[in-house]
Every structure is written in C-alpha cells, then in structure tokens.
Scaffold this motif. Structure first.
Motif, short mmCIF file in Angstrom:
data_model
loop_
_atom_site.label_atom_id
_atom_site.label_comp_id
_atom_site.label_asym_id
_atom_site.label_seq_id
_atom_site.Cartn_x
_atom_site.Cartn_y
_atom_site.Cartn_z
N PHE A 177 -0.35 9.05 -12.59
CA PHE A 177 0.49 10.01 -11.90
C PHE A 177 1.97 9.94 -12.27
O PHE A 177 2.75 10.80 -11.88
CB PHE A 177 0.33 9.84 -10.38
CG PHE A 177 -1.07 10.12 -9.92
CD1 PHE A 177 -1.48 11.41 -9.64
CD2 PHE A 177 -2.00 9.09 -9.78
CE1 PHE A 177 -2.77 11.68 -9.22
CE2 PHE A 177 -3.30 9.35 -9.38
CZ PHE A 177 -3.68 10.65 -9.10
N GLY A 178 2.35 8.91 -13.04
CA GLY A 178 3.70 8.84 -13.56
C GLY A 178 4.79 8.56 -12.54
O GLY A 178 5.95 8.93 -12.75
N PHE A 179 4.46 7.92 -11.43
CA PHE A 179 5.48 7.59 -10.44
C PHE A 179 6.37 6.47 -10.97
O PHE A 179 5.94 5.62 -11.76
CB PHE A 179 4.83 7.17 -9.12
CG PHE A 179 4.29 8.32 -8.33
CD1 PHE A 179 5.13 9.11 -7.55
CD2 PHE A 179 2.94 8.64 -8.36
CE1 PHE A 179 4.64 10.18 -6.83
CE2 PHE A 179 2.44 9.71 -7.65
CZ PHE A 179 3.29 10.49 -6.87
N SER A 180 7.62 6.47 -10.53
CA SER A 180 8.56 5.44 -10.96
C SER A 180 8.23 4.10 -10.30
O SER A 180 7.52 4.04 -9.29
CB SER A 180 9.99 5.85 -10.60
OG SER A 180 10.17 5.81 -9.19
N HIS A 181 8.79 3.03 -10.88
CA HIS A 181 8.55 1.71 -10.30
C HIS A 181 9.12 1.63 -8.88
O HIS A 181 8.53 0.98 -8.01
CB HIS A 181 9.19 0.63 -11.18
CG HIS A 181 8.52 0.47 -12.51
ND1 HIS A 181 9.12 0.77 -13.70
CD2 HIS A 181 7.26 0.05 -12.83
CE1 HIS A 181 8.29 0.53 -14.69
NE2 HIS A 181 7.15 0.09 -14.20
N ASP A 182 10.25 2.30 -8.64
CA ASP A 182 10.83 2.29 -7.30
C ASP A 182 9.92 3.00 -6.29
O ASP A 182 9.73 2.52 -5.17
CB ASP A 182 12.20 2.98 -7.31
CG ASP A 182 13.27 2.13 -7.99
OD1 ASP A 182 13.00 0.93 -8.24
OD2 ASP A 182 14.35 2.66 -8.28
N GLU A 183 9.36 4.15 -6.70
CA GLU A 183 8.46 4.90 -5.82
C GLU A 183 7.20 4.08 -5.52
O GLU A 183 6.71 4.06 -4.39
CB GLU A 183 8.10 6.24 -6.45
CG GLU A 183 9.24 7.23 -6.51
CD GLU A 183 8.90 8.47 -7.31
OE1 GLU A 183 9.24 9.58 -6.86
OE2 GLU A 183 8.28 8.33 -8.40
N ILE A 184 6.68 3.44 -6.55
CA ILE A 184 5.47 2.63 -6.37
C ILE A 184 5.77 1.43 -5.47
O ILE A 184 4.95 1.06 -4.61
CB ILE A 184 4.91 2.17 -7.73
CG1 ILE A 184 4.50 3.38 -8.57
CG2 ILE A 184 3.72 1.24 -7.54
CD1 ILE A 184 4.15 3.04 -10.01
N ALA A 185 6.94 0.84 -5.66
CA ALA A 185 7.32 -0.31 -4.82
C ALA A 185 7.31 0.05 -3.35
O ALA A 185 6.83 -0.71 -2.50
CB ALA A 185 8.70 -0.81 -5.24
N ALA A 186 7.83 1.25 -3.03
CA ALA A 186 7.83 1.69 -1.64
C ALA A 186 6.43 1.93 -1.12
O ALA A 186 6.14 1.71 0.06
CB ALA A 186 8.66 2.98 -1.52
N ALA A 187 5.52 2.35 -2.01
CA ALA A 187 4.16 2.66 -1.59
C ALA A 187 3.31 1.41 -1.37
O ALA A 187 2.47 1.37 -0.46
CB ALA A 187 3.48 3.56 -2.63
N VAL A 188 3.52 0.37 -2.20
CA VAL A 188 2.66 -0.82 -2.12
C VAL A 188 3.34 -1.99 -1.41
O VAL A 188 2.74 -3.05 -1.27
CB VAL A 188 2.18 -1.26 -3.53
CG1 VAL A 188 1.42 -0.13 -4.20
CG2 VAL A 188 3.36 -1.72 -4.39
N GLY A 189 4.59 -1.81 -0.98
CA GLY A 189 5.27 -2.87 -0.26
C GLY A 189 5.71 -4.03 -1.11
O GLY A 189 5.71 -5.19 -0.66
#
Length: 307
Positions: free
Chosen positions: A141-153
């Motif tokens: 899905f090409g999400f940024s590392h910052d966006e993923i960090a918020a999603a997975v804690g």
C-alpha cells in the motif's frame, strides 16, 4: 453496516460524512485486513469493528481520515491475527488462505494481483504479526514509515528495521520471476488436461521437480494431512486420489486472488479451488482448498483495492 458496505439507512437523505468516508474506502480497508489475515471472514469482522470505532471519532480532530481508518483497521487486524495464530495451532491439517473470486481488473493490476496471490499470502504466513502488518502496509500500500509506526504502535526507526527484515525474509521465499496471467493460464490448461485424464506423464511434464502440494480440508473434507513434495509423489497423489474420485468432478477456470485458478465442482456445488505458483513454465506450488468454510467467496466476486 453489512459486509457489502450497506448502512440500511431509511429516508433517502444521503449518508453522513463519516459513513461516506468509510464506504469510499471500504474496499481498501477490506484488502488491508485480508492481506494481513488471509481470511475474508475475519477481515469482515475487522471491518465491522473498524466501523463501530469510526462512528465514535470526532472527524474535526482527524487530519487524514483515510490514514486514520487504515490505522484502526490495522490495529484491529493485528489483534485478530494474534488470536488467529492460536487457532491455526489447533487447525486440522495444513492451513491455506481463504480464496477469493476476483474481478478481471485485479488481474490487470500487477501490484494488486501479486499482493493477494496465494503464493505470496502463504509466504506472509511465515512472518510475525507485526512484520506482516509492516510489510503489507509498506510494500503493498506504500504507506510511509511514520504512518505505519502510528498504525502498529512502534517508532519510525523500529518500523524501518522491521520493514527491512520482513522484505528480506519474503524476497527469499517469494516467486523469483513475474508470471503473466496468460502464462499461468497456459500452464493450468496443461495441468487440467493431465488431471482430468489421469495422465501421469502429463503431470510430470508440467510439475517442477521440487513442486509442493498443500491441501486444506479443515478436518471437514478429505485432504493430505501434510504437504507433499516432489513431482513424482504429487503426480501419484493426484492420479491415485483426486483423479479417481468417486464423484463426477467438473473443473472450470476462474480468476482467484487475481490469478487464473481452477474451481472444482460436484453436482453444481463448489468442492474446491486449485491455485498454483508457476516458475520456469512449470508448477512449483499447488494449493488446494477444500474446506467448505473457506469457499464462500467463490460464488461472487470480491472487490479489492490498493488505494
């Protein structure tokens, strides 16, 4: 909200902003959950939980509503994936992802088709829940590392390390070359002819020497209790078992998880789905799903999306 995204609103007054945003991104959210879980039924449950959580959100406080919805979906899917991992330990026989009948546009989208392919979904089963979530969100899905960090804690630095580790792991196990739907279909047609005529040599000609057959009956339908490896063993299993079934099997080609596959039926009822992994114009992986609880998404097409 039902599993097709209908709200059941009366009065024809249109959707409220929260509902409209959810419906707009529903296919994306389902695809995220499905790629994380390998189960359409569990993905639908995650979407229901996401919907209920989303209805309590103050939209005025949300800057990026799409990212926020993906974040809720990811967290719910992670919780369910950990529970699903425990269920798989008690599962009878081999576990395979739930196959989806998909639309032609999924097959035409190379990135989407590859991300939901049975071959890759099986590889994703070898990742930890967090690794799988990070890999799916980053690679598919090409999400940024910052966006993923918020999603997975996790913090972004940790996400970068997890993403690198997960990609290295997957790259070592995923198909080595890109195979077009036309090439897969041609290989499947050869396999189907040999399968339907119990042609042992024909099967040996189309199976890779190190082919692996995995069948999933879920303890409900007969299936090999463990993977079968090697062209000779797999061909003999097919001819001695599937090829000599005591019922009249009919087989048709369909698009399953974005790739050509074979759907087997008995008296008009779906009995199983055969998906393949093709390398060097031969079948290196055969995935045979017979568990009837996993065949409910073969009757109608499931829309998928990466955006």
């Amino acid at each position: 909200m039902d599993e097709r995204g209908e709200t059941g609103e009366a009065g024809g007054g249109g959707m409220d902003p929260a509902t409209e945003m959810f419906v707009t991104h529903r296919n994306l959210l389902f695809t995220v959950a499905y790629e994380m879980l390998g189960s359409a039924a569990d993905a639908e449950d995650v979407l229901q939980e996401t919907w209920l959580r989303w209805m309590k959100v103050d939209l005025d406080q949300v800057r990026d509503q799409r990212a926020y919805l993906v974040r809720i979906t990811t967290r719910r899917a992670l919780d369910r994936l950990r529970a699903l991992s425990r269920r798989k330990e008690e599962y009878v026989g081999s576990w395979l992802p739930e196959p989806l009948l998909t639309t032609p546009d999924v097959a035409e989208d190379v990135e989407l088709a590859e991300s939901v392919s049975m071959a890759l979904m099986i590889v994703l089963e070898t990742l930890s829940p967090t690794e799988r979530a990070v890999f799916v969100l980053r690679e598919a899905f090409g999400f940024s590392h910052d966006e993923i960090a918020a999603a997975v804690g996790k913090n972004p630095a940790a996400v970068r390390q997890i993403a690198h580790r997960a990609r290295t792991h997957v790259d070592a196990r995923r198909p080595r070359e890109e195979v077009t739907p036309r090439q897969t279909r041609a290989v499947l047609e050869s396999f189907q002819r040999a399968f339907e005529t119990s042609d042992l040599q024909g099967l040996l000609d189309i199976l890779a020497p190190d082919v692996v057959l995995i069948s999933d009956g879920g303890g409900i339908k007969q299936a090999a209790p463990w993977p079968i490896t090697g062209a000779g063993k797999v061909a003999r299993f097919i001819v001695g078992g599937l090829g000599k079934a005591q019922v009249a099997l009919t087989s048709v080609h369909s698009l399953v998880n974005g790739s050509p596959a074979i759907v087997l039926s008995v008296n008009g009822e779906v009995d199983g789905v055969i998906a393949v992994r093709v390398e060097d114009e031969r079948i290196s992986g055969l995935y045979y799903v017979r568990n009837p609880e996993k065949l409910t998404r073969i009757a109608s097409e499931t829309p998928l999306s990466l955006s």
